[in-house]
Design a protein around this motif. Sequence first.
Motif, mmCIF file in Angstrom:
data_model
loop_
_atom_site.group_PDB
_atom_site.id
_atom_site.type_symbol
_atom_site.label_atom_id
_atom_site.label_comp_id
_atom_site.label_asym_id
_atom_site.label_seq_id
_atom_site.Cartn_x
_atom_site.Cartn_y
_atom_site.Cartn_z
ATOM 1 N N GLN A 22 0.317 -0.956 0.316
ATOM 2 C CA GLN A 22 -0.132 0.312 -0.288
ATOM 3 C C GLN A 22 0.832 1.338 0.330
ATOM 4 O O GLN A 22 0.456 2.137 0.055
ATOM 5 N N ALA A 23 2.054 0.889 0.533
ATOM 6 C CA ALA A 23 3.045 2.337 0.856
ATOM 7 C C ALA A 23 3.047 3.380 -1.018
ATOM 8 O O ALA A 23 2.808 4.498 -0.690
ATOM 9 N N ARG A 26 0.013 5.625 -0.498
ATOM 10 C CA ARG A 26 -0.174 6.337 0.467
ATOM 11 C C ARG A 26 0.630 7.703 0.293
ATOM 12 O O ARG A 26 1.038 8.015 1.362
ATOM 13 N N GLU A 28 4.350 6.920 0.804
ATOM 14 C CA GLU A 28 5.196 6.120 1.294
ATOM 15 C C GLU A 28 6.710 6.750 1.461
ATOM 16 O O GLU A 28 7.114 5.611 2.328
ATOM 17 N N HIS A 55 7.554 4.687 6.585
ATOM 18 C CA HIS A 55 5.866 3.581 7.305
ATOM 19 C C HIS A 55 5.512 4.312 8.701
ATOM 20 O O HIS A 55 6.477 5.235 9.127
ATOM 21 N N ALA A 56 4.309 4.961 8.653
ATOM 22 C CA ALA A 56 3.559 5.858 10.250
ATOM 23 C C ALA A 56 3.489 5.919 11.263
ATOM 24 O O ALA A 56 4.011 5.844 12.152
#
Length: 306
Positions: A22-23, A26, A28, A55-56
């Motif tokens: 998903q990076a 997003r 990222e 990453h968050a």
Amino acid sequence: MAIATTLLDQELRRQLAGALRQAPARGELAIHYQPRVHPVDGRRLGAEALLRWRHARYGQVPPNTFIPIAEGSNLILALGGWVLRQAMADAARHPELGRVSINVSVRQVLSGRLPAQVATALAESGLPPERLELELTETLPLGDMAEAAAMLGRLRDCGIGIALDDFGAGYGSFQRLRELPFSTIKLDRSLIARLPEDAKDFAILWAIRDLARSLRLRLVAEGVERPEQLEAAIGLGFDEVQGFLLGRPAPLEALVGPTAPMQPGPAAAHRLLGGGPALRQAAGGACRPPDDASPAIMLHPADRRL
């Protein structure tokens, strides 16, 4: 305990793989660039594109953590395509970046998708093929060498450079040099680390230099971190150098934006080396002297082996 640790490692890898998928959506992922410069006058000739992931939850995830996870699945194909498109778009917008060098995964090569990925990125960006170089690691298992040679040969015919990365770290280099259409050799940093003190390494590098010249290949020294190593590289007649001494990996705007440092000229290189004898002799052609690190991911102590 060993079984529990193994299961924990597997679960964390699974979570990271899912998050990495998903990076891109997003936002990222980012690309940092490490300059490749002329050893004598310090002119930037190009830059190597290096993928970064923030990453968050985990923060800055080191490449040696997430790249093996991606290469363990087909996820690396999507990531490799993303890097090609982003790096070429950056280079097309900023000609002053020079030639952009992009690492290629074994799965991109073995899947046969690499030419299509490159063609798509070139078409979208408008980057001239001559400003692109693809890096293949020395230890890359290529299987059918003839098929790989034909595929890489088509890319070379378009003007794209093909570099043999980490030369000197593995065992198959000379076969690859004979059969694959390389344009550049990038020396593994282990061959540079003990210069200029180690006479054996110096002798090996001198032989590699002669080999590269005979095969008409550009020779790039990675891992140049001390002025003495740069001076040795000048004495050996390397075409390009790369390492922390010349510039650490940094965001694009740090290299080409309004706050980017001025390109060092011959005088700057001379001051860096203190006007040493190797620099003076190299200028006259008579000299013959005898990781990118990323912040550690902040995980539970039991997970830090990743």
